[in-house]
Write an enzyme that holds these catalytic residues in place. Structure first.
Site, short mmCIF file in Angstrom:
data_model
loop_
_atom_site.label_atom_id
_atom_site.label_comp_id
_atom_site.label_asym_id
_atom_site.label_seq_id
_atom_site.Cartn_x
_atom_site.Cartn_y
_atom_site.Cartn_z
NE ARG A 27 -4.23 -1.55 0.25
CZ ARG A 27 -5.36 -1.56 0.94
NH1 ARG A 27 -5.64 -0.58 1.75
NH2 ARG A 27 -6.22 -2.54 0.77
NE ARG A 31 -7.39 5.66 2.63
CZ ARG A 31 -8.27 4.93 3.31
NH1 ARG A 31 -9.44 5.44 3.62
NH2 ARG A 31 -7.98 3.71 3.68
NE ARG A 40 -9.80 7.83 -2.41
CZ ARG A 40 -10.90 8.17 -1.74
NH1 ARG A 40 -11.15 9.43 -1.48
NH2 ARG A 40 -11.74 7.23 -1.37
CG ASP A 77 -8.83 -2.99 -4.39
OD1 ASP A 77 -8.24 -2.36 -3.50
OD2 ASP A 77 -9.63 -3.91 -4.16
CE1 TYR A 154 -13.04 -7.08 1.41
CE2 TYR A 154 -11.49 -8.80 0.77
CZ TYR A 154 -11.79 -7.66 1.50
OH TYR A 154 -10.85 -7.13 2.33
C1 LIG Z 1 -7.99 -6.88 1.08
C2 LIG Z 1 -7.44 -5.99 -0.03
C3 LIG Z 1 -8.15 -5.00 -0.74
N1 LIG Z 1 -7.26 -4.45 -1.65
C4 LIG Z 1 -6.02 -5.04 -1.53
C5 LIG Z 1 -6.14 -6.04 -0.55
C6 LIG Z 1 -5.06 -7.01 -0.18
C7 LIG Z 1 -3.99 -6.39 0.62
C8 LIG Z 1 -4.32 -6.26 2.05
O1 LIG Z 1 -4.51 -7.29 2.70
O2 LIG Z 1 -4.33 -5.11 2.52
C9 LIG Z 1 -4.82 -4.81 -2.31
C10 LIG Z 1 -4.48 -3.44 -2.74
N2 LIG Z 1 -5.24 -2.30 -2.69
C11 LIG Z 1 -4.54 -1.26 -3.18
C12 LIG Z 1 -3.29 -1.74 -3.65
C13 LIG Z 1 -2.35 -0.84 -4.44
C14 LIG Z 1 -0.97 -1.08 -4.49
C15 LIG Z 1 -0.19 -0.74 -3.24
O3 LIG Z 1 0.19 0.45 -3.08
O4 LIG Z 1 0.09 -1.67 -2.47
C16 LIG Z 1 -3.23 -3.09 -3.33
C17 LIG Z 1 -2.10 -4.08 -3.55
C18 LIG Z 1 -4.97 0.14 -3.29
C19 LIG Z 1 -6.09 0.58 -2.45
N3 LIG Z 1 -7.28 -0.07 -2.23
C20 LIG Z 1 -8.10 0.70 -1.48
C21 LIG Z 1 -7.42 1.91 -1.15
C22 LIG Z 1 -7.99 3.07 -0.37
C23 LIG Z 1 -8.92 3.78 -1.28
C24 LIG Z 1 -9.06 5.23 -0.94
O5 LIG Z 1 -9.87 5.52 -0.07
O6 LIG Z 1 -8.38 6.04 -1.58
C25 LIG Z 1 -6.17 1.85 -1.78
C26 LIG Z 1 -5.09 2.90 -1.82
C27 LIG Z 1 -9.48 0.34 -1.10
C28 LIG Z 1 -9.67 -0.99 -0.51
N4 LIG Z 1 -9.51 -2.18 -1.16
C29 LIG Z 1 -9.71 -3.22 -0.28
C30 LIG Z 1 -10.04 -2.66 0.97
C31 LIG Z 1 -10.34 -3.47 2.21
C32 LIG Z 1 -10.05 -1.27 0.81
C33 LIG Z 1 -10.44 -0.24 1.80
C34 LIG Z 1 -9.24 0.02 2.65
C35 LIG Z 1 -9.37 1.30 3.40
O7 LIG Z 1 -10.37 2.01 3.29
O8 LIG Z 1 -8.37 1.57 4.09
C36 LIG Z 1 -9.57 -4.63 -0.62
#
Ligand SMILES: Cc1c2[nH]c(c1CCC(=O)O)Cc1[nH]c(c(CCC(=O)O)c1C)Cc1[nH]c(c(CCC(=O)O)c1C)Cc1[nH]c(c(C)c1CCC(=O)O)C2
Length: 355
Positions: A27, A31, A40, A77, A154
């Site tokens: 990640r 944010r 964003r 994602d 999910y």
């Molecule tokens: C379970 C999972 C998800 N997404 C992901 C996982 C597996 C990794 C882990 O276990 O954390 C994987 C993921 N999601 C994102 C990446 C981008 C690459 C990176 O920088 O690592 C990667 C590799 C961007 C993202 N994916 C998401 C964001 C936040 C979106 C935003 O509000 O801008 C980002 C940067 C959204 C997302 N997507 C997901 C969730 C639970 C959320 C909400 C998280 C939150 O609100 O903090 C599903």
């Protein structure tokens, strides 16, 4: 094709010698960076960022402009696959991901299509191609996907879950239906990752974020078996190089030996495992990626450096360690603390790579 200027990350994945331990953060685009929040806001929403190749490229590169990271990870994602299967992914502010359609019956599972990556997920491949071009060989690009079990949670729950009530009930009530779902997801993930590799991803990571919620028996049958299917179907050589695969089961510390037996190049390790112990358990089979507790980044830089030093010493001398957090960086972390973490890895690791 441009030669790689920094190949530490790929070398460490293959257990080849390096000058210092390579580092990236799960990640790393997100944010906690004000420039990410600005992009964003400009794009509209999270999925608008993912679906626009130029914007996805812009945010992928943001952490690399700030820090001397050794790898870039595609901005996307794991839930793009269920979205392409017709579930209708959306994000409610402050609530995480949600689906308009829930897949919680054998009939709904049978009706699910297997997406064609170039046709149904072409925006992801466009982002990969754009990022590779912009990186211009600076560091390697990591592609990724979710594990079948993690995606299934999910899809069955309709979004995030704390207890996996519906997905685990389905697993035990109708294991056959769960196997059909996991098999469709394994096929989808395999062709999706192969398309990312052909588009330019130089390593791939499988995120099994929720494998650790399963019993040992269920982990083997419902998570690891499907990740094994994916690994068996992946393109492992491209552009004259090995394409390493990283398997990350959060909470998977009990199962490192069987994870290493899948034939991947590396395992992602969360912070509940000791790196030295993990290294002894897997022997020469795989490289290890990890594993600082991401909440250490809330502490001051001196405490961060101390923890980095402890983990480097625990892994010990020689190649095969890729430094990372044990899970994703959180939005509340101060960007300068992430910088202290990355610099500490490079500064403190040289002594483990002499001779
Ligand atoms: C379970 C999972 C998800 N997404 C992901 C996982 C597996 C990794 C882990 O276990 O954390 C994987 C993921 N999601 C994102 C990446 C981008 C690459 C990176 O920088 O690592 C990667 C590799 C961007 C993202 N994916 C998401 C964001 C936040 C979106 C935003 O509000 O801008 C980002 C940067 C959204 C997302 N997507 C997901 C969730 C639970 C959320 C909400 C998280 C939150 O609100 O903090 C599903």
């Amino acid at each position: 094709m441009t030669a790689l200027k920094n190949d530490r990350f790929l070398r460490a994945l293959l257990k080849q010698p390096v000058d210092v331990t390579p580092v990236w953060m799960m990640r790393q685009a997100g944010r906690y960076l004000p420039e990410y929040r600005a992009s964003r806001a400009r794009a509209g929403g999270f999925m608008d960022l993912c679906m626009n190749a130029e914007m996805a490229c812009e945010v992928t590169l943001q952490p690399l402009e700030r820090y001397p990271l050794d790898a870039a990870i595609l901005f996307s994602d794991i839930l793009t696959i269920p979205d392409a299967m017709g579930l209708g992914l959306y994000f409610e502010t402050g609530e995480g991901p949600r689906f308009r359609k829930v897949v919680d019956t054998a009939e709904a599972i049978d009706a699910l299509p297997i997406p064609d990556p170039e046709k149904d997920l072409g925006y992801v491949m466009n982002a990969v191609r754009t990022i590779r071009k912009e990186l211009n060989g600076r560091v390697p690009l990591i592609g990724f996907a979710g594990s079948p079990w993690t995606l299934a949670t999910y899809m069955v729950e309709g979004g995030s879950s704390k207890d996996f009530r519906k997905s685990k009930a389905l697993l035990y009530d109708d294991p056959q239906a769960m196997h059909v779902l996991l098999d469709k997801l394994a096929q989808s993930v395999t062709s999706y990752l192969n398309a990312q590799i052909l588009a330019g991803a130089q390593a791939v990571q499988i995120f099994d974020s929720w494998g650790g919620s399963l019993s040992s028996a269920a982990y083997q049958e419902f998570s690891l078996a499907y990740m094994q299917k994916i690994v068996n179907g992946l393109i492992r050589e491209h552009e004259g190089r090995r394409v390493p695969v990283i398997l990350f089961t959060k909470g998977g510390g009990l199962w490192l030996e069987s994870m290493a037996d899948t034939g991947v190049e590396a395992l992602g390790i969360d912070w509940t495992c000791d790196m030295g112990v993990a290294r002894k358990r897997v022997g020469d089979k795989v490289a290890l990626q990890g594993n600082m507790d991401p909440t250490v980044l809330y502490a001051n830089p001196t405490a961060i450096e101390k923890e980095v030093g402890r983990i480097l010493e625990s892994y010990g001398s020689g190649p095969g360690h890729i430094f990372n957090l044990g899970h994703g960086i959180t939005p509340e972390v101060k960007p300068e603390n992430a910088g202290a973490f990355i610099n500490a890895v490079h500064d403190l690791s040289a002594k483990y790579h002499q001779g």
